[in-house]
Write a protein that holds these residues in place. Structure first.
Motif, PDB file in Angstrom:
ATOM      1  N   MET A   1       0.806  -1.161   0.000  1.00  0.00           N
ATOM      2  CA  MET A   1       0.000   0.000   0.000  1.00  0.00           C
ATOM      3  C   MET A   1       0.873   1.258   0.000  1.00  0.00           C
ATOM      4  N   ALA A   2       1.963   1.223   0.691  1.00  0.00           N
ATOM      5  CA  ALA A   2       2.882   2.348   0.728  1.00  0.00           C
ATOM      6  C   ALA A   2       3.484   2.564  -0.646  1.00  0.00           C
ATOM      7  N   GLU A   3       3.725   1.453  -1.349  1.00  0.00           N
ATOM      8  CA  GLU A   3       4.293   1.565  -2.678  1.00  0.00           C
ATOM      9  C   GLU A   3       3.292   2.182  -3.652  1.00  0.00           C
ATOM     10  N   ILE A   4       2.067   1.837  -3.521  1.00  0.00           N
ATOM     11  CA  ILE A   4       1.023   2.401  -4.391  1.00  0.00           C
ATOM     12  C   ILE A   4       0.898   3.896  -4.119  1.00  0.00           C
ATOM     13  N   GLN A   5       0.979   4.262  -2.862  1.00  0.00           N
ATOM     14  CA  GLN A   5       0.849   5.676  -2.512  1.00  0.00           C
ATOM     15  C   GLN A   5       2.041   6.459  -3.062  1.00  0.00           C
ATOM     16  N   LYS A   6       3.267   5.891  -3.039  1.00  0.00           N
ATOM     17  CA  LYS A   6       4.447   6.557  -3.578  1.00  0.00           C
ATOM     18  C   LYS A   6       4.321   6.704  -5.096  1.00  0.00           C
ATOM     19  N   ASP A   7       3.785   5.658  -5.751  1.00  0.00           N
ATOM     20  CA  ASP A   7       3.582   5.737  -7.194  1.00  0.00           C
ATOM     21  C   ASP A   7       2.590   6.854  -7.550  1.00  0.00           C
ATOM     22  N   ILE A   8       1.521   6.965  -6.757  1.00  0.00           N
ATOM     23  CA  ILE A   8       0.522   8.005  -6.996  1.00  0.00           C
ATOM     24  C   ILE A   8       1.155   9.383  -6.789  1.00  0.00           C
ATOM     25  N   GLU A   9       1.969   9.540  -5.742  1.00  0.00           N
ATOM     26  CA  GLU A   9       2.631  10.812  -5.475  1.00  0.00           C
ATOM     27  C   GLU A   9       3.620  11.140  -6.586  1.00  0.00           C
ATOM     28  N   LEU A  10       4.367  10.157  -7.060  1.00  0.00           N
ATOM     29  CA  LEU A  10       5.312  10.383  -8.143  1.00  0.00           C
ATOM     30  C   LEU A  10       4.596  10.808  -9.420  1.00  0.00           C
ATOM     31  N   LYS A  11       3.484  10.139  -9.722  1.00  0.00           N
ATOM     32  CA  LYS A  11       2.721  10.505 -10.918  1.00  0.00           C
ATOM     33  C   LYS A  11       2.162  11.917 -10.780  1.00  0.00           C
ATOM     34  N   GLN A  12       1.695  12.274  -9.578  1.00  0.00           N
ATOM     35  CA  GLN A  12       1.179  13.614  -9.361  1.00  0.00           C
ATOM     36  C   GLN A  12       2.310  14.633  -9.424  1.00  0.00           C
ATOM     37  N   GLY A  13       3.456  14.311  -8.887  1.00  0.00           N
ATOM     38  CA  GLY A  13       4.615  15.194  -8.918  1.00  0.00           C
ATOM     39  C   GLY A  13       5.114  15.401 -10.336  1.00  0.00           C
ATOM     40  N   MET A  14       5.130  14.370 -11.128  1.00  0.00           N
ATOM     41  CA  MET A  14       5.572  14.466 -12.507  1.00  0.00           C
ATOM     42  C   MET A  14       4.625  15.345 -13.299  1.00  0.00           C
ATOM     43  N   SER A  15       3.366  15.224 -13.018  1.00  0.00           N
ATOM     44  CA  SER A  15       2.425  16.034 -13.768  1.00  0.00           C
ATOM     45  C   SER A  15       2.558  17.504 -13.393  1.00  0.00           C
ATOM     46  N   LYS A  16       2.899  17.839 -12.151  1.00  0.00           N
ATOM     47  CA  LYS A  16       3.125  19.231 -11.767  1.00  0.00           C
ATOM     48  C   LYS A  16       4.366  19.769 -12.466  1.00  0.00           C
ATOM     49  N   LYS A  17       5.438  18.966 -12.488  1.00  0.00           N
ATOM     50  CA  LYS A  17       6.669  19.387 -13.155  1.00  0.00           C
ATOM     51  C   LYS A  17       6.425  19.530 -14.654  1.00  0.00           C
ATOM     52  N   THR A  18       5.669  18.628 -15.212  1.00  0.00           N
ATOM     53  CA  THR A  18       5.357  18.687 -16.634  1.00  0.00           C
ATOM     54  C   THR A  18       4.555  19.937 -16.951  1.00  0.00           C
ATOM     55  N   LYS A  19       3.602  20.272 -16.073  1.00  0.00           N
ATOM     56  CA  LYS A  19       2.797  21.475 -16.285  1.00  0.00           C
ATOM     57  C   LYS A  19       3.682  22.711 -16.227  1.00  0.00           C
ATOM     58  N   ILE A  20       4.604  22.757 -15.294  1.00  0.00           N
ATOM     59  CA  ILE A  20       5.499  23.912 -15.171  1.00  0.00           C
ATOM     60  C   ILE A  20       6.382  24.020 -16.411  1.00  0.00           C
ATOM     61  N   ILE A  21       6.923  22.904 -16.859  1.00  0.00           N
ATOM     62  CA  ILE A  21       7.772  22.905 -18.058  1.00  0.00           C
ATOM     63  C   ILE A  21       6.965  23.333 -19.277  1.00  0.00           C
ATOM     64  N   MET A  22       5.731  22.854 -19.384  1.00  0.00           N
ATOM     65  CA  MET A  22       4.879  23.234 -20.512  1.00  0.00           C
ATOM     66  C   MET A  22       4.571  24.733 -20.463  1.00  0.00           C
ATOM     67  N   ILE A  23       4.302  25.261 -19.285  1.00  0.00           N
ATOM     68  CA  ILE A  23       4.000  26.697 -19.151  1.00  0.00           C
ATOM     69  C   ILE A  23       5.223  27.519 -19.549  1.00  0.00           C
ATOM     70  N   ILE A  24       6.405  27.106 -19.071  1.00  0.00           N
ATOM     71  CA  ILE A  24       7.638  27.817 -19.433  1.00  0.00           C
ATOM     72  C   ILE A  24       7.859  27.732 -20.942  1.00  0.00           C
ATOM     73  N   GLY A  25       7.619  26.586 -21.523  1.00  0.00           N
ATOM     74  CA  GLY A  25       7.770  26.421 -22.974  1.00  0.00           C
ATOM     75  C   GLY A  25       6.821  27.316 -23.749  1.00  0.00           C
ATOM     76  N   ILE A  26       5.575  27.397 -23.292  1.00  0.00           N
ATOM     77  CA  ILE A  26       4.579  28.249 -23.964  1.00  0.00           C
ATOM     78  C   ILE A  26       4.980  29.709 -23.856  1.00  0.00           C
ATOM     79  N   VAL A  27       5.447  30.129 -22.661  1.00  0.00           N
ATOM     80  CA  VAL A  27       5.871  31.522 -22.470  1.00  0.00           C
ATOM     81  C   VAL A  27       7.047  31.841 -23.396  1.00  0.00           C
ATOM     82  N   LEU A  28       8.023  30.940 -23.491  1.00  0.00           N
ATOM     83  CA  LEU A  28       9.160  31.154 -24.380  1.00  0.00           C
ATOM     84  C   LEU A  28       8.731  31.199 -25.845  1.00  0.00           C
ATOM     85  N   LEU A  29       7.804  30.328 -26.209  1.00  0.00           N
ATOM     86  CA  LEU A  29       7.292  30.321 -27.580  1.00  0.00           C
ATOM     87  C   LEU A  29       6.583  31.630 -27.908  1.00  0.00           C
ATOM     88  N   LEU A  30       5.750  32.118 -26.978  1.00  0.00           N
ATOM     89  CA  LEU A  30       5.050  33.397 -27.193  1.00  0.00           C
ATOM     90  C   LEU A  30       6.040  34.554 -27.265  1.00  0.00           C
TER      91      LEU A  30
END
Length: 167
Positions: free
Chosen positions: A1-30
């Protein structure tokens, strides 16, 4: 169960980092698009600015004095009195070729101008507007004559009355 929770946190963390990278990319493109548009607009304005700059850097003026003053009586006298007009004149162009052509044909131009001055009305020339109109008509008469002689000539830029006496 702890492993599942870590996987969920990692997936959520990756999506936050991905969103930040995408926002920075869009700002640079604009920013890149905005810079390109700015460059394109200023590139198109450059020829107009160059033309304005070229107009400001005109060739120096070249003057020529008509040595003999024009002395004419008016074809239409004022109040049945004999009236006379005396004009001393200088002309100005931006190239020596125009002045040379003027000097070459000066006798014919003097004739044309004498006819123009003779046809004036004393009362009309008594005003500033009348004198300015005669100055403009003189310029047009000279340029028209010069164009007939040589169509490649640029023409005079100005006619100056250095002396104007009416009696």
């Amino acid at each position: 169960m702890a492993e599942i929770q870590k996987d969920i946190e990692l997936k959520q963390g990756m999506s936050k980092k991905t969103k930040i990278i995408m926002i920075i990319g869009i700002v640079l493109l604009l920013a890149a698009i905005g810079g390109g548009v700015y460059w394109w607009l200023t590139k198109d304005a450059s020829p107009a600015e160059e033309e304005t700059e070229m107009a400001a850097q005109k060739a120096p003026p070249v003057y020529h004095e008509v040595t003999s003053p024009f002395i004419v009586n008016f074809s239409e006298q004022s109040n049945n009195q004999v009236r006379y007009l005396q004009i001393k004149m200088k002309v100005m162009a931006r190239d020596q070729a125009t002045i040379d052509l003027f000097a070459l044909h000066e006798p014919a131009l003097v004739h044309e101008l004498l006819m123009l001055f003779y046809s004036q009305n004393y009362d009309d020339l008594s005003t500033t507007e009348g004198t300015q109109a005669l100055q403009q008509a003189s310029l047009e008469t000279i340029n028209s004559f010069l164009k007939q002689q040589d169509s490649s000539v640029t023409g005079l830029e100005a006619v100056y009355f250095t002396s104007l006496v009416m009696q």
